[in-house]
Motif scaffolding. Structure first.
Motif, PDB file in Angstrom:
ATOM      1  N   MET A 553      -5.935 -30.809  -4.480  1.00  0.00           N
ATOM      2  CA  MET A 553      -7.384 -30.724  -4.581  1.00  0.00           C
ATOM      3  C   MET A 553      -8.008 -32.087  -4.859  1.00  0.00           C
ATOM      4  O   MET A 553      -9.133 -32.372  -4.442  1.00  0.00           O
ATOM      5  N   GLU A 554      -7.284 -32.948  -5.576  1.00  0.00           N
ATOM      6  CA  GLU A 554      -7.747 -34.336  -5.735  1.00  0.00           C
ATOM      7  C   GLU A 554      -7.695 -35.058  -4.395  1.00  0.00           C
ATOM      8  O   GLU A 554      -8.561 -35.878  -4.078  1.00  0.00           O
ATOM      9  N   ARG A 585      -1.685 -29.654 -12.203  1.00  0.00           N
ATOM     10  CA  ARG A 585      -2.244 -28.498 -11.502  1.00  0.00           C
ATOM     11  C   ARG A 585      -1.169 -27.832 -10.645  1.00  0.00           C
ATOM     12  O   ARG A 585      -0.303 -28.503 -10.077  1.00  0.00           O
ATOM     13  N   ALA A 587      -0.843 -25.690  -7.321  1.00  0.00           N
ATOM     14  CA  ALA A 587      -1.441 -25.177  -6.085  1.00  0.00           C
ATOM     15  C   ALA A 587      -0.315 -24.626  -5.225  1.00  0.00           C
ATOM     16  O   ALA A 587       0.825 -25.102  -5.272  1.00  0.00           O
ATOM     17  N   ASP A 654     -17.011 -24.786  -6.159  1.00  0.00           N
ATOM     18  CA  ASP A 654     -16.538 -26.167  -6.122  1.00  0.00           C
ATOM     19  C   ASP A 654     -15.659 -26.299  -4.883  1.00  0.00           C
ATOM     20  O   ASP A 654     -14.436 -26.141  -4.957  1.00  0.00           O
ATOM     21  N   ASP A 655     -16.285 -26.563  -3.723  1.00  0.00           N
ATOM     22  CA  ASP A 655     -15.549 -26.501  -2.467  1.00  0.00           C
ATOM     23  C   ASP A 655     -15.878 -27.670  -1.558  1.00  0.00           C
ATOM     24  O   ASP A 655     -16.795 -28.462  -1.818  1.00  0.00           O
ATOM     25  N   TYR A 673     -11.592 -25.827   1.511  1.00  0.00           N
ATOM     26  CA  TYR A 673     -10.841 -25.952   0.255  1.00  0.00           C
ATOM     27  C   TYR A 673     -11.765 -25.631  -0.918  1.00  0.00           C
ATOM     28  O   TYR A 673     -12.875 -26.159  -1.008  1.00  0.00           O
ATOM     29  N   THR A 675     -11.638 -25.549  -5.102  1.00  0.00           N
ATOM     30  CA  THR A 675     -10.865 -25.873  -6.301  1.00  0.00           C
ATOM     31  C   THR A 675     -10.987 -24.788  -7.362  1.00  0.00           C
ATOM     32  O   THR A 675      -9.994 -24.384  -7.974  1.00  0.00           O
ATOM     33  N   ARG A 676     -12.199 -24.321  -7.567  1.00  0.00           N
ATOM     34  CA  ARG A 676     -12.450 -23.408  -8.696  1.00  0.00           C
ATOM     35  C   ARG A 676     -13.075 -22.119  -8.176  1.00  0.00           C
ATOM     36  O   ARG A 676     -14.035 -22.149  -7.415  1.00  0.00           O
ATOM     37  N   ASP A 740      -8.087 -19.992  -7.968  1.00  0.00           N
ATOM     38  CA  ASP A 740      -8.349 -21.415  -7.818  1.00  0.00           C
ATOM     39  C   ASP A 740      -7.463 -22.004  -6.717  1.00  0.00           C
ATOM     40  O   ASP A 740      -6.468 -21.404  -6.302  1.00  0.00           O
ATOM     41  N   ASN A 741      -7.846 -23.207  -6.262  1.00  0.00           N
ATOM     42  CA  ASN A 741      -7.035 -23.998  -5.327  1.00  0.00           C
ATOM     43  C   ASN A 741      -6.765 -23.239  -4.026  1.00  0.00           C
ATOM     44  O   ASN A 741      -5.639 -23.207  -3.519  1.00  0.00           O
TER      45      ASN A 741
END
Length: 753
Positions: A553-554, A585, A587, A654-655, A673, A675-676, A740-741
């Motif tokens: 996600m980063e 994290r 994923a 949060d995409d 994508y 994240t949250r 998430d993720n």
């Protein structure tokens, strides 16, 4: 495409199907910039684009009335000429005088594009695809000559610019600052966009309104750096990814740079890019010349996506060169996160066998294979196999990898040396730095003095022995620290200011010589991650490791920001273990692969630890990556949802999202994508771009067992979009669970009615 010169008006007009770039010669021989933007129909005089007004400013001379360089948009402004704004050139003669008056002395127009001596640059494959204008200016009093070079490409909204200075008389000249390009604009109603941040969070997109004064980004560590990328853009306040005007500048250079915009109190804007003038000077003795790196100026009238697509196409096809240009790169397994420094031949062979079974195509032995290296405090510079780990050298390993159908790769950090090394013990004078003082150290290493020819010769020979004797197919070229206390006993005091740039020239000499010796060698650039992600490196290494941060996600953020300049097939992206080493994290393997596939795909894990389900997923991922590699490598990227947007509603997810569309617009691949997750979230309608309104597309979701989507026309996909429903939307029987993720991949292909 044409470069025309109106003799009566002394006006140059560079024009292709997309853009016009216009400037003229004034009465006193100064160059007056008139226009850069969408193509102008008028090929006649355009001198009225520059207003001459009376203001309380310096006049050039009494006999020219109120004419002042302070209010003229200049083509290449020079300090010491009456222009009190930040200028492109600052220099002084042997007396210390900064007074310089360069006047027009002639021009030449040639087909094609000549190379730059010792520097990477874009190129033309045949003379008919570009034209180059060289404009000569002189200051006869001090014998200084300047050549401004402009290349116009036939099919790209880009101008390639550079500058060359020559001391053509009897005077010594010291250059204090020499930018590659400067662009004066008639207003400052723009937002500035830069790519900034730090190690492991490279290329954050920052956007801010221009203000009065000087603003921009720069680097001073001897490399382009993680802190800022050599790129700057101006966008109108209402410009989006798909609409509005934007100007972009990037620098084909891998050292200290400055990219800035100066806004004066009349709201004029001056945009510059080039070598950072801090810690820089260059001494020109009579007869000597100095060449700046190349700057690329691009214009878009259709938003930031189009600006990026212009850079992508140019860098991918006219900067990258050699046999790997346009080719799918091998699916890689880098063994760093499998072994770290604890590697040996037996373990490598077991990993290689399992990698081959998974469908991997290249296995890379990372740090720790040389000298007596078990940590980062030893052996840099001693490029011979560690006999405790590889008793028979690397050849048996290389041969067995090749027998398995795998390519063989090695990690190098050739520009550095550890004090605990045979090289340092024999040649402490090869360190770049003032050894009469305590030197800053990072990772227990010092930079080598690449301004010395014998240092470069040693490195070319040492690396060539390893590469040649062991049939190495790929190298990862790292540079894990910045330069500081830069000094060399090879150069006199008046030339110490040249060392930062000479270091970069030495680096280019070193890597280009190696590439010529091994033309099929695939080189991947790296500098503690994205510290050397710049156009300059792409001339020698078609891909770079854009960050040490491998969290999926980063990486969405990092790859999104990097895509403002760099094509997807220049970004190495790997699937790594979870919990992630940088973030902790977790994923899914699907999500990690769905992010990495929009880049040069690979893995960085230990295949011996995989479960049967993970092995099946990796087999499947590799098949998918190979299937879509031509589209991802050659298609047009459209950014759809920014992970950096600030105008979100409190309940927005949060995409982020992007898509790649084939040149013929018959096919596309979409990546989404999140994240949250949330609860009772609004449905995300993902509006697509780049498709033809009148074509109907079949839609396949990749990676989830979903019923087929209704085929849709391009206009519906642009106006309504794809409804992305999952468990976060309170669907009673979700086919995709909340969490998430999350990642979702869609393949679109034109279908019949």
């Amino acid at each position: 495409m044409s470069i025309s010169y109106l003799e009566q008006n002394r006006q140059f007009h560079l024009r292709n199907d997309s853009i016009s770039y216009v400037f003229r010669v004034l009465e006193g021989g100064e160059l007056n910039h008139l226009y850069f933007g969408p193509r102008l129909r008028d090929d006649g005089p355009l001198s009225d684009l520059q207003e001459i007004l009376f203001r309380d400013t310096l006049s050039v001379s009494d006999d020219r009335g109120v004419f002042s360089l302070e209010q003229i948009r200049q083509e290449y402004p020079v300090a010491g000429s009456g222009d009190l704004r930040p200028c492109a050139l600052t220099a002084h003669d042997e007396r210390g005088s900064h007074a310089i008056r360069l006047s027009y002395a002639g021009y030449t127009i040639t087909d094609g594009k000549p190379p730059l001596d010792g520097l990477p640059a874009t190129y033309a494959e045949h003379p008919g695809e570009a034209q180059t204008l060289d404009v000569l200016l002189r200051d006869d009093q001090i014998g200084l000559e300047m050549t401004l070079s402009y290349t116009l490409f036939e099919h790209a909204p880009v101008i390639a610019r550079s500058m060359r200075l020559t001391s053509a008389g009897t005077h010594d000249i010291t250059i204090e600052g020499a930018f590659s390009a400067s662009l004066d604009l008639p207003d400052s109603d723009w937002d500035m966009i830069t790519l900034t941040s730090a190690w492991s969070r490279e290329c954050n997109v920052e956007r801010a309104r221009l203000r009065t004064g000087l603003q921009g980004v720069s680097s001073l560590g001897g490399r382009s750096s993680q802190h800022a990328n050599p790129f700057i853009a101006l966008a109108r306040p209402n410009t989006t990814e798909s609409h509005g005007d934007a100007i972009g500048m990037t620098l084909v250079y891998s050292g200290n740079f400055d990219a800035d915009v100066a806004v004066d109190t009349m709201s004029d804007a001056r945009m510059r890019i080039g070598i950072n003038p801090d810690l820089f000077s260059w001494h020109l003795a009579p007869g000597e010349s100095f060449q700046t790196p190349e700057a690329l100026l691009a214009y878009s009238r259709n938003g930031l996506n189009e600006l990026s697509q212009t850079f992508h196409e140019l860098l991918r096809t006219r900067l990258v060169r050699g046999p790997w240009r346009g080719r799918r790169r091998p699916i890689t397994l880098n063994t760093w996160e499998a072994f770290y420094w604890d590697i040996d031949e037996e373990g490598m062979l077991e990993v290689a066998r399992q990698a081959a079974d998974l469908g991997i195509e290249l296995v890379v032995v990372d740090d720790g294979w040389f000298g007596h290296r078990d940590w980062n405090d030893t052996s840099l510079g001693d490029w011979t196999p560690n006999r405790e780990k590889f008793p028979n050298g690397l050849k048996p390993l290389s041969s067995q990898l090749h027998a398995l159908g795998l390519k063989f790769g090695l990690w190098f950090e050739p520009e550095m040396v550890n004090p605990d090394s045979a090289l340092y013990m024999e040649h402490p004078d090869w360190v770049l730095g003032d050894t009469t003082r305590e030197l800053s150290i990072s990772r227990h290493q010092y930079p080598l003095d690449l301004t010395k020819g014998e240092v470069r010769d040693y490195l070319v020979d040492a690396m060539s022995r390893v590469i040649g004797e062991n049939d190495v197919d790929y190298i990862k070229w790292n540079m894990n620290r910045s330069l500081s206390e830069v000094f060399s006993d090879r150069w006199p005091a008046e030339r110490q200011g040249e060392l930062q740039h000479r270091y970069v020239l030495g680096y280019y000499d070193l890597i280009s010589r190696l590439a010529k010796r091994f033309p099929d060698l695939l080189i991947e650039g790296c500098s503690g991650g994205g510290g050397r992600t710049d156009p300059g490196i792409l001339a020698y290494a078609p891909q770079t490791w854009i960050s040490e941060n491998t969290d999926a996600m980063e990486r969405v953020r990092i790859q999104y920001g990097t895509s403002f300049v760099y094509p997807l097939d220049s970004m190495a992206a790997h699937v790594t273990p979870v919990p992630n080493a940088q973030t902790g994290r977790v994923a899914s393997l699907k999500t990690r692969g769905d992010v990495a596939m929009f880049g040069v795909f690979g893995y960085e894990l230990d295949p011996r630890t995989l479960t049967d389900d993970e092995r099946r997923r990796i087999h499947w991922q590799i098949d998918v990556v190979k299937r879509f590699a031509p589209l991802i490598g050659n298609g047009r990227l459209y950014r759809l949802l920014s992970p950096f947007r600030r105008d979100q509603m409190p309940f927005d997810p949060d995409d982020a999202a992007w898509m790649v569309v084939s040149d013929n617009r018959q096919e596309a691949l979409v990546g989404y994508y999140r994240t949250r997750t949330g609860v009772n979230m609004p449905v995300r309608h993902l509006r697509l771009q780049g498709l033809r309104d009148d074509l109907r597309y079949a839609i396949e979701e990749i990676g989830f067992d979903m019923p087929p989507h209704r085929p849709r026309y391009g206009d519906e996909l642009a106006q309504v979009g794809l409804a992305l429903v999952d468990g976060s939307n309170c669907d009673l029987h979700p086919q995709i669970d909340a969490g998430d993720n999350l990642s979702r991949i869609f393949h679109l292909r034109v279908c019949g009615d």
